[in-house]
Design an enzyme around this catalytic site. Structure first.
Site, short mmCIF file in Angstrom:
data_model
loop_
_atom_site.label_atom_id
_atom_site.label_comp_id
_atom_site.label_asym_id
_atom_site.label_seq_id
_atom_site.Cartn_x
_atom_site.Cartn_y
_atom_site.Cartn_z
N GLY A 31 0.84 -1.21 0.00
CA GLY A 31 0.00 0.00 0.00
C GLY A 31 0.86 1.24 0.00
O GLY A 31 0.51 2.29 0.55
N GLY A 43 -0.32 4.78 -0.84
CA GLY A 43 -1.45 5.30 -0.07
C GLY A 43 -1.02 6.40 0.89
O GLY A 43 0.16 6.78 0.93
N ARG A 63 -13.59 -0.49 4.03
CA ARG A 63 -15.02 -0.84 4.03
C ARG A 63 -15.78 0.12 3.10
O ARG A 63 -15.74 1.33 3.30
CB ARG A 63 -15.57 -0.72 5.45
CG ARG A 63 -16.96 -1.31 5.60
CD ARG A 63 -17.56 -1.00 6.95
NE ARG A 63 -16.93 -1.76 8.02
CZ ARG A 63 -17.55 -2.73 8.70
NH1 ARG A 63 -18.79 -3.05 8.43
NH2 ARG A 63 -16.92 -3.36 9.67
N ARG A 93 -19.42 -6.60 7.69
CA ARG A 93 -18.12 -7.01 8.21
C ARG A 93 -17.63 -8.30 7.54
O ARG A 93 -16.45 -8.46 7.25
CB ARG A 93 -18.19 -7.20 9.73
CG ARG A 93 -16.83 -7.48 10.33
CD ARG A 93 -16.78 -7.23 11.79
NE ARG A 93 -17.43 -8.30 12.52
CZ ARG A 93 -17.31 -8.49 13.83
NH1 ARG A 93 -16.59 -7.67 14.54
NH2 ARG A 93 -17.93 -9.47 14.42
N ASN A 116 -10.49 -8.77 2.46
CA ASN A 116 -9.12 -8.68 2.97
C ASN A 116 -8.43 -10.04 2.99
O ASN A 116 -7.21 -10.11 2.83
CB ASN A 116 -9.11 -8.02 4.35
CG ASN A 116 -9.15 -6.52 4.20
OD1 ASN A 116 -8.21 -5.92 3.70
ND2 ASN A 116 -10.26 -5.90 4.57
N GLN A 151 -0.63 -12.80 0.34
CA GLN A 151 0.59 -12.15 0.86
C GLN A 151 1.28 -13.04 1.90
O GLN A 151 2.51 -13.10 1.96
CB GLN A 151 0.26 -10.76 1.44
CG GLN A 151 -0.09 -9.78 0.31
CD GLN A 151 -0.26 -8.35 0.76
OE1 GLN A 151 -0.14 -8.04 1.94
NE2 GLN A 151 -0.53 -7.47 -0.17
N ASP A 156 -2.94 3.02 19.24
CA ASP A 156 -3.85 3.10 20.39
C ASP A 156 -3.05 3.33 21.67
O ASP A 156 -3.43 4.12 22.54
CB ASP A 156 -4.67 1.81 20.49
CG ASP A 156 -5.28 1.45 19.14
OD1 ASP A 156 -6.14 2.20 18.67
OD2 ASP A 156 -4.85 0.44 18.55
N HIS A 203 -7.52 -4.12 17.66
CA HIS A 203 -7.47 -2.72 17.22
C HIS A 203 -8.84 -2.37 16.65
O HIS A 203 -9.05 -2.36 15.44
CB HIS A 203 -6.36 -2.51 16.17
CG HIS A 203 -6.49 -1.17 15.49
ND1 HIS A 203 -6.27 0.01 16.15
CD2 HIS A 203 -6.88 -0.83 14.24
CE1 HIS A 203 -6.49 1.02 15.32
NE2 HIS A 203 -6.87 0.54 14.15
P1 NAX Z 1 -5.11 4.40 1.45
O1 NAX Z 1 -6.38 3.96 0.81
O2 NAX Z 1 -4.65 5.81 1.33
O3 NAX Z 1 -3.92 3.49 0.91
C1 NAX Z 1 -3.99 2.11 0.82
C2 NAX Z 1 -3.14 1.70 -0.35
O4 NAX Z 1 -3.11 0.28 -0.39
C3 NAX Z 1 -3.68 2.18 -1.69
O5 NAX Z 1 -2.66 2.89 -2.38
C4 NAX Z 1 -4.05 0.87 -2.40
O6 NAX Z 1 -3.81 0.93 -3.81
C5 NAX Z 1 -3.11 -0.11 -1.72
N1 NAX Z 1 -3.51 -1.51 -1.83
C6 NAX Z 1 -4.76 -2.04 -1.81
N2 NAX Z 1 -4.71 -3.37 -1.97
C7 NAX Z 1 -3.42 -3.70 -2.07
C8 NAX Z 1 -2.73 -4.92 -2.28
N3 NAX Z 1 -3.40 -6.07 -2.41
N4 NAX Z 1 -1.39 -4.90 -2.33
C9 NAX Z 1 -0.72 -3.74 -2.23
N5 NAX Z 1 -1.31 -2.55 -2.05
C10 NAX Z 1 -2.63 -2.53 -1.97
O7 NAX Z 1 -5.23 3.95 2.98
P2 NAX Z 1 -4.35 4.41 4.22
O8 NAX Z 1 -4.95 5.61 4.83
O9 NAX Z 1 -2.92 4.44 3.82
O10 NAX Z 1 -4.63 3.22 5.25
C11 NAX Z 1 -4.16 1.90 5.02
C12 NAX Z 1 -4.76 0.93 6.02
O11 NAX Z 1 -4.38 1.26 7.35
C13 NAX Z 1 -6.29 0.91 6.03
O12 NAX Z 1 -6.72 -0.44 6.07
C14 NAX Z 1 -6.64 1.59 7.33
O13 NAX Z 1 -7.89 1.16 7.83
C15 NAX Z 1 -5.50 1.12 8.20
N6 NAX Z 1 -5.26 1.86 9.45
C16 NAX Z 1 -4.83 1.14 10.53
C17 NAX Z 1 -4.53 1.73 11.74
C18 NAX Z 1 -4.06 0.91 12.89
O14 NAX Z 1 -3.84 1.50 13.96
N7 NAX Z 1 -3.84 -0.39 12.79
C19 NAX Z 1 -4.72 3.20 11.93
C20 NAX Z 1 -4.75 3.96 10.65
C21 NAX Z 1 -5.48 3.30 9.51
O15 NAX Z 1 -6.85 3.51 9.67
#
Ligand code: NAX
Length: 327
Positions: free
Chosen positions: A11, A14, A92, A98, A105, A112, A159, A187
């Site tokens: 990602g 992103g 989502r 869910r 995912n 992966q 968190d 989380h």
């Molecule tokens: P973005 O939508 O900005 O970026 C995600 C990127 O992943 C995109 O560029 C997309 O093309 C890419 N992607 C999708 N499927 C893929 C795959 N199979 N292989 C490689 N790349 C792929 O999201 P972003 O704001 O960067 O957030 C990423 C993830 O972090 C989300 O799932 C979000 O919910 C999660 N988070 C987790 C947090 C935590 O504390 N664990 C907090 C922050 C965030 O909400």
């Protein structure tokens, strides 16, 4: 300078990726004497945008950046990697249940996990950030039968950091005065931020704040912080999530400070009554690249109920993805 290590980030184009890559490349994650080769994975349509990020990485001329690989092939991205930060996930969408989210995912984290199993270093350190992070980590782990299950972790460090910051603000101290914070469980909004063992400036946290604030203000604020950021910013946490990912990996690689611990989502092993089978937030210490659950903490009825509730949610998520496990 040490020999370079390989760090995969998925990602990578992103918003978290944009806040994360430059800090890893600058040495914030593994130290100023540890060069890194970045392996960046994106989906095919995002490769042009990723190329722009690679150009910017090169333009920074970081002394600790020893190379960049950008690809849409997980087998290339995970080849010989020492660290893997799995950030890319399926968000989502409108009307998505869910169950559909877990399934979508699974289609990312199953393959992966297999690619990591086939290509990564045998002691690879994997951090899953993409949500639902704990269960995505479980899916990847269960598709990597040749790797140690302990290679797979999920991020609850954001968190943990949010909780430290809230407590510091309430007590008028700096977050560095706050020690022994714990985030138990998932989380998600069922996570349990536990102050029973935390200290502020050496004093028990719960002697400094009243129970009503702890229960009705602190816990929901930490649990709902992600939603509050989205409401304020119009986008989900990115820089703070990236910073927490750096913290998680740096602690795992370089260890915890004397007299303190951190929270990590790791495979449950029966400690604190959480049966094996889920990736659960625990307090851990780290030494020589290996984490160990802090043992012997007293758990009262207040904590027990909350720890069990977040465990229950994780087991429900697990039940929804078990058909995606390779073993
Ligand atoms: P973005 O939508 O900005 O970026 C995600 C990127 O992943 C995109 O560029 C997309 O093309 C890419 N992607 C999708 N499927 C893929 C795959 N199979 N292989 C490689 N790349 C792929 O999201 P972003 O704001 O960067 O957030 C990423 C993830 O972090 C989300 O799932 C979000 O919910 C999660 N988070 C987790 C947090 C935590 O504390 N664990 C907090 C922050 C965030 O909400």
């Amino acid at each position: 300078m040490k020999a370079p290590v390989r760090v995969a980030v998925t990602g990578a184009a992103g918003q978290i990726g944009y806040a994360l890559l430059f800090r890893i490349a600058a040495g914030d994650m593994l130290g100023p004497d540890q060069p890194v080769i970045l392996h960046l994975l994106e989906i095919t349509p995002a490769l042009p945008a990723l190329q722009g990020v690679v150009m910017e990485l090169n333009d920074c001329a970081f002394p600790t950046l020893a190379g960049v690989v950008a690809t849409d092939d997980a087998n290339v991205a995970f080849k010989d990697v020492d660290y893997a930060l799995l950030v890319g996930a399926r968000p989502r969408g409108p009307g998505m249940e869910r169950k559909d989210l877990l399934e979508a995912n699974g289609a990312i984290f199953g393959p992966q996990g297999k690619a990591l199993n086939a290509h990564a270093k045998r002691d690879v350190k994997v951090l899953v950030v993409g949500n639902p992070a704990n269960t995505n980590a479980l899916i990847a782990q269960q598709n990597a039968p040749d790797l140690d299950p302990k290679c797979f972790t999920a991020m609850v460090r954001l968190d943990h950091n949010r909780a430290k910051s809230q407590l510091a603000e309430k007590t008028g101290k700096h977050n560095t005065d706050v020690k022994k914070m714990i985030i138990w469980g998932n989380h998600s909004s069922t996570q349990y931020p536990d102050l029973h063992h935390a200290t502020v400036d050496g004093k028990p946290a719960l002697s400094l704040v009243d129970q009503a604030w702890y229960e009705s203000d602190f816990i929901p604020t930490v649990q709902q912080r992600g939603a509050a950021i989205i409401k304020a910013r119009g986008a989900s946490s990115a820089a703070s999530a990236a910073s927490a990912a750096i913290d998680h990996m740096r602690t795992w690689a370089l260890g915890t400070a004397e007299g303190d611990w951190v929270s990590m989502g790791i495979p449950s092993d029966g400690s604190y009554g959480i049966a094996p089978g889920v990736i659960y937030g625990y307090p851990v210490t780290v030494k020589d690249g290996k984490y160990a659950i802090v043992q012997g903490l007293e758990i009262g009825a207040f904590s027990r109920a909350r720890m069990d509730a977040t465990d229950k949610e994780l087991r429900e998520e697990r039940a929804g993805v078990e058909h995606l496990f390779a073993r």
